[in-house]
Design a protein around this motif. Structure first.
Motif, PDB file in Angstrom:
ATOM      1  N   VAL A  60       0.865  -1.180   0.000  1.00  0.00           N
ATOM      2  CA  VAL A  60       0.000   0.000   0.000  1.00  0.00           C
ATOM      3  C   VAL A  60       0.902   1.230   0.000  1.00  0.00           C
ATOM      4  O   VAL A  60       1.598   1.487   0.976  1.00  0.00           O
ATOM      5  N   PRO A  61       0.939   1.982  -1.088  1.00  0.00           N
ATOM      6  CA  PRO A  61       1.892   3.086  -1.156  1.00  0.00           C
ATOM      7  C   PRO A  61       1.402   4.331  -0.434  1.00  0.00           C
ATOM      8  O   PRO A  61       0.199   4.542  -0.259  1.00  0.00           O
ATOM      9  N   SER A  62       2.302   5.114   0.018  1.00  0.00           N
ATOM     10  CA  SER A  62       1.986   6.434   0.554  1.00  0.00           C
ATOM     11  C   SER A  62       3.032   7.399   0.041  1.00  0.00           C
ATOM     12  O   SER A  62       4.195   7.043  -0.114  1.00  0.00           O
ATOM     13  N   TYR A  63       2.604   8.642  -0.212  1.00  0.00           N
ATOM     14  CA  TYR A  63       3.491   9.612  -0.837  1.00  0.00           C
ATOM     15  C   TYR A  63       3.405  10.932  -0.099  1.00  0.00           C
ATOM     16  O   TYR A  63       2.377  11.276   0.507  1.00  0.00           O
ATOM     17  N   ASN A  64       4.477  11.655  -0.154  1.00  0.00           N
ATOM     18  CA  ASN A  64       4.486  12.985   0.446  1.00  0.00           C
ATOM     19  C   ASN A  64       3.577  13.916  -0.337  1.00  0.00           C
ATOM     20  O   ASN A  64       3.372  13.749  -1.544  1.00  0.00           O
ATOM     21  N   THR A  65       3.043  14.878   0.342  1.00  0.00           N
ATOM     22  CA  THR A  65       2.221  15.900  -0.293  1.00  0.00           C
ATOM     23  C   THR A  65       2.868  17.257  -0.065  1.00  0.00           C
ATOM     24  O   THR A  65       3.696  17.431   0.829  1.00  0.00           O
ATOM     25  N   ALA A  66       2.478  18.199  -0.893  1.00  0.00           N
ATOM     26  CA  ALA A  66       2.994  19.561  -0.768  1.00  0.00           C
ATOM     27  C   ALA A  66       1.901  20.539  -1.121  1.00  0.00           C
ATOM     28  O   ALA A  66       1.094  20.293  -2.038  1.00  0.00           O
ATOM     29  N   SER A  67       1.824  21.621  -0.380  1.00  0.00           N
ATOM     30  CA  SER A  67       0.856  22.681  -0.644  1.00  0.00           C
ATOM     31  C   SER A  67       1.555  23.851  -1.313  1.00  0.00           C
ATOM     32  O   SER A  67       2.767  24.042  -1.169  1.00  0.00           O
ATOM     33  N   PHE A 110       3.660  21.697 -17.602  1.00  0.00           N
ATOM     34  CA  PHE A 110       3.749  20.420 -16.915  1.00  0.00           C
ATOM     35  C   PHE A 110       2.366  20.040 -16.413  1.00  0.00           C
ATOM     36  O   PHE A 110       1.385  20.745 -16.630  1.00  0.00           O
ATOM     37  N   TRP A 111       2.297  18.911 -15.714  1.00  0.00           N
ATOM     38  CA  TRP A 111       1.064  18.526 -15.025  1.00  0.00           C
ATOM     39  C   TRP A 111       1.408  17.967 -13.664  1.00  0.00           C
ATOM     40  O   TRP A 111       2.533  17.510 -13.428  1.00  0.00           O
ATOM     41  N   VAL A 112       0.456  18.031 -12.753  1.00  0.00           N
ATOM     42  CA  VAL A 112       0.659  17.551 -11.395  1.00  0.00           C
ATOM     43  C   VAL A 112      -0.537  16.704 -10.987  1.00  0.00           C
ATOM     44  O   VAL A 112      -1.600  16.736 -11.621  1.00  0.00           O
ATOM     45  N   VAL A 113      -0.363  15.934  -9.925  1.00  0.00           N
ATOM     46  CA  VAL A 113      -1.443  15.132  -9.338  1.00  0.00           C
ATOM     47  C   VAL A 113      -1.925  15.872  -8.094  1.00  0.00           C
ATOM     48  O   VAL A 113      -1.146  16.078  -7.151  1.00  0.00           O
ATOM     49  N   VAL A 114      -3.180  16.270  -8.108  1.00  0.00           N
ATOM     50  CA  VAL A 114      -3.758  17.054  -7.026  1.00  0.00           C
ATOM     51  C   VAL A 114      -4.547  16.138  -6.115  1.00  0.00           C
ATOM     52  O   VAL A 114      -5.358  15.319  -6.578  1.00  0.00           O
ATOM     53  N   GLN A 115      -4.348  16.249  -4.821  1.00  0.00           N
ATOM     54  CA  GLN A 115      -5.128  15.515  -3.823  1.00  0.00           C
ATOM     55  C   GLN A 115      -6.172  16.459  -3.246  1.00  0.00           C
ATOM     56  O   GLN A 115      -5.854  17.510  -2.694  1.00  0.00           O
ATOM     57  N   GLU A 116      -7.431  16.060  -3.402  1.00  0.00           N
ATOM     58  CA  GLU A 116      -8.512  16.891  -2.894  1.00  0.00           C
ATOM     59  C   GLU A 116      -8.763  16.599  -1.419  1.00  0.00           C
ATOM     60  O   GLU A 116      -8.227  15.639  -0.846  1.00  0.00           O
ATOM     61  N   VAL A 117      -9.609  17.413  -0.797  1.00  0.00           N
ATOM     62  CA  VAL A 117      -9.866  17.296   0.633  1.00  0.00           C
ATOM     63  C   VAL A 117     -10.493  15.953   0.975  1.00  0.00           C
ATOM     64  O   VAL A 117     -10.193  15.341   2.002  1.00  0.00           O
ATOM     65  N   ASN A 118     -11.364  15.431   0.087  1.00  0.00           N
ATOM     66  CA  ASN A 118     -12.032  14.160   0.346  1.00  0.00           C
ATOM     67  C   ASN A 118     -11.169  12.945   0.032  1.00  0.00           C
ATOM     68  O   ASN A 118     -11.622  11.806   0.113  1.00  0.00           O
ATOM     69  N   GLY A 119      -9.932  13.139  -0.336  1.00  0.00           N
ATOM     70  CA  GLY A 119      -9.034  12.030  -0.612  1.00  0.00           C
ATOM     71  C   GLY A 119      -8.950  11.650  -2.071  1.00  0.00           C
ATOM     72  O   GLY A 119      -8.074  10.865  -2.450  1.00  0.00           O
ATOM     73  N   ASN A 120      -9.857  12.147  -2.910  1.00  0.00           N
ATOM     74  CA  ASN A 120      -9.789  11.849  -4.335  1.00  0.00           C
ATOM     75  C   ASN A 120      -8.584  12.553  -4.959  1.00  0.00           C
ATOM     76  O   ASN A 120      -8.047  13.517  -4.410  1.00  0.00           O
ATOM     77  N   ILE A 121      -8.187  12.055  -6.120  1.00  0.00           N
ATOM     78  CA  ILE A 121      -7.078  12.671  -6.825  1.00  0.00           C
ATOM     79  C   ILE A 121      -7.518  13.052  -8.227  1.00  0.00           C
ATOM     80  O   ILE A 121      -8.451  12.453  -8.798  1.00  0.00           O
ATOM     81  N   ARG A 122      -6.860  14.031  -8.768  1.00  0.00           N
ATOM     82  CA  ARG A 122      -7.099  14.481 -10.133  1.00  0.00           C
ATOM     83  C   ARG A 122      -5.807  15.074 -10.676  1.00  0.00           C
ATOM     84  O   ARG A 122      -4.881  15.360  -9.922  1.00  0.00           O
ATOM     85  N   ASP A 125      -4.894  26.491  -7.683  1.00  0.00           N
ATOM     86  CA  ASP A 125      -5.316  27.472  -6.689  1.00  0.00           C
ATOM     87  C   ASP A 125      -4.382  27.405  -5.495  1.00  0.00           C
ATOM     88  O   ASP A 125      -3.740  26.377  -5.236  1.00  0.00           O
ATOM     89  N   GLU A 126      -4.340  28.486  -4.747  1.00  0.00           N
ATOM     90  CA  GLU A 126      -3.412  28.547  -3.627  1.00  0.00           C
ATOM     91  C   GLU A 126      -3.726  27.516  -2.560  1.00  0.00           C
ATOM     92  O   GLU A 126      -2.843  27.117  -1.797  1.00  0.00           O
ATOM     93  N   SER A 127      -4.959  27.036  -2.513  1.00  0.00           N
ATOM     94  CA  SER A 127      -5.359  26.064  -1.498  1.00  0.00           C
ATOM     95  C   SER A 127      -5.113  24.626  -1.929  1.00  0.00           C
ATOM     96  O   SER A 127      -5.353  23.701  -1.150  1.00  0.00           O
ATOM     97  N   ASP A 128      -4.665  24.373  -3.147  1.00  0.00           N
ATOM     98  CA  ASP A 128      -4.486  23.008  -3.647  1.00  0.00           C
ATOM     99  C   ASP A 128      -3.311  22.321  -2.964  1.00  0.00           C
ATOM    100  O   ASP A 128      -2.340  22.960  -2.537  1.00  0.00           O
TER     101      ASP A 128
END
Length: 506
Positions: A23-30, A415-427, A448-451
């Motif tokens: 089960v992978p886990s990855y760092n996130t950044a705001s 470029f493109w990035v993988v965004v993690q939303e508040v509900n845990g979904n990704i886009r 957006d600044e909150s992403d």
């Protein structure tokens, strides 16, 4: 019986551990507001702006040397005194010749007056009169020639005193008292160098810049110079010149860059080694991300494998997102942006972006375009604006001539990035990047600044790990515990877990 159950129990526990560790886990950044500075560093040598070689027009023995190396002298100060006896004798001889020439001229003038009277009386013929005129002309020419010789002799006497041609510092003095020197006006070898002088109130730094960075450097840019003698005292300078001829050292191509710096206290001396930092561009209080968060098309297969997604679905999501309306984070304006020819293009208002996307999808599928479709895409490319030079709030183009970066080097890209939303979904989200200091990168538009975005291993990192695993497996014939299988994910850390991906792509 009990012993036979132990291996089965161990295999069961090992399988559970493997399943849990998969089960992978990855760092996130705001997104964070930060100041990003781009600079080019190198090493260089302190040099004078100009070196003056002091020579004497007079030849002879050096009788006196009035200076030493390191002395600061003013323009016109006496530096060297050379034996003047030979040139003084020549001056006396020239003055005596001048007196004789003047006497001959007076005699010729008298003879000319007498000849004119005799011609009128008929005693002299015209031929004798002409001879008298010629004698007078030769006498006058001799006087002028003698006057020039006297003047040259006087100059030669003055040349025995060598004076400073500029205000500066004596940086070398190869001549010594008692040495016989030659004049550059008489010696084909160029004469004897008495000393070298330089004005050290301003110096220059000659630094070699790698060819991969030379395109960012322009004349007029600011540079910070540090020398070992004064490690806590940086000096500020300006880029003056980029020499056009490359210098190759150990198969590395570099270009010499000259930077001028004021040196009123004389702290910087020729030959000092210097560390140079040339300021290329700077952004204050801009939205930024860690540069590792950016993804390229090469990362699509790897990202799909890491997130458990279908590669074609991920690619379709990225292409669809490229046609959405994006907001410029710098000035807040809305622009229609699509990917054309491998680059993002801001289309003019009213352009049919849906048709553009349909045509580009058709092209990527390998289908032939009609003539009308080709003309439509060509028109969009010619009339659209490439955001590879993002637009600032003041209407100027970042990285263009006149921008605050001072260079026409094109920073950033799409470029493109993988965004993690508040509900845990990704886009996914297509972003436009600006300048980077190789740690953080400016985000011009697309977020957006909150992403919050995921920091995933790059395709190169995954491929390297897989190649290492395969090489070890070939040697020992099994999978190494801890490296996992081909679907394992390096770079795991705190942040999003596998359970958070349950929502899938949105």
């Amino acid at each position: 019986m009990r012993q036979s159950q132990l291996p089965l129990l161990a295999l069961f526990l090992f399988g559970c551990v493997e399943e849990q560790s998969s089960v992978p886990s990855y760092n996130t950044a705001s997104l964070e507001r930060a100041s990003i500075n781009v600079s080019v560093g190198s090493t260089g040598i302190v040099e004078p702006l100009a070196i003056i070689e002091v020579k004497s027009k007079a030849s002879g023995e050096i009788l006196e040397l009035f200076i030493e190396t390191g002395d600061l002298v003013e323009e016109g100060d006496l530096l060297v005194h050379i034996d003047p006896r030979t040139v003084r004798n020549r001056l006396a001889q020239s003055e005596a010749g001048l007196k004789a020439a003047v006497s001959r001229r007076q005699i010729s003038q008298t003879q000319m007056m007498r000849a004119e009277v005799l011609v009128k009386n008929g005693t002299f013929t015209e031929i004798e009169h002409e001879k008298a005129m010629l004698e007078l002309a030769n006498a006058e020419a001799q006087v002028i020639s003698s006057e020039v010789e006297v003047e040259n002799a006087r100059i030669a006497v003055e040349d025995t005193d060598v004076r400073a041609p500029i205000t500066g510092t004596v940086i070398a003095k190869p001549a010594e008292k008692g040495q016989v020197i030659s004049s550059p006006t008489q010696d084909f070898a160029g004469g004897t160098v008495l000393m070298s002088m330089a004005d050290l109130s301003a110096v220059q730094i000659r630094a070699l810049i790698d060819e991969t960075d030379i395109g960012k450097v322009r004349s007029g840019m600011k540079a910070e110079i540090t020398v070992a003698a004064f490690p806590n005292q940086p000096f500020l300078g300006d880029v003056n010149k980029i020499e056009p001829k490359a210098v190759v050292e150990q198969n590395v191509t570099m270009f010499a860059v000259l930077m001028s710096i004021q040196n009123p206290e004389g702290l910087l001396m020729p030959g000092m080694n210097a560390e140079v930092e040339i300021s290329i561009a700077a952004r204050e209080n801009v939205l930024s991300l860690p540069i590792m968060a950016l993804r390229t098309d090469r990362d699509i297969p790897t990202t799909a494998g890491l997130l458990g997604l279908v590669e074609s679905d991920l690619r379709r999501e990225i292409l669809a997102d490229s046609g959405r309306q994006t907001t410029n984070l710098t000035d807040g304006t809305d622009t229609e942006t699509v990917l054309l020819g491998g680059r993002s293009v801001e289309l003019p208002t009213g352009t049919d972006t849906g048709r553009i996307r349909t045509i580009m999808t058709k092209r990527r599928a390998g289908e032939a375009l009609s003539r009308e479709e080709e003309e439509f895409v060509r028109g969009a490319l010619s009339s659209g604006r490439s955001p590879s030079r993002p637009v600032r709030a003041d209407g100027m183009t970042r990285g263009a001539p006149g921008a605050d970066s001072g260079t026409d080097y094109r920073f950033g890209g799409d470029f493109w990035v993988v965004v993690q939303e508040v509900n845990g979904n990704i886009r996914t989200a297509n972003v436009r990047a600006g300048i980077t200091d190789l740690d953080r990168v400016e985000i011009v538009s697309g977020l957006d600044e909150s992403d919050t975005v995921l920091i995933l291993p790059s395709a190169h990192l995954v491929e390297t790990q897989q190649e290492l695993q395969q090489a070890i497996s070939r040697r020992i014939g099994s999978v190494i515990p801890g490296l996992g299988n081909s679907g394992s994910t390096p770079g795991s850390g705190s942040g999003m877990t596998g359970g958070g991906m349950g929502g899938g792509m949105r």
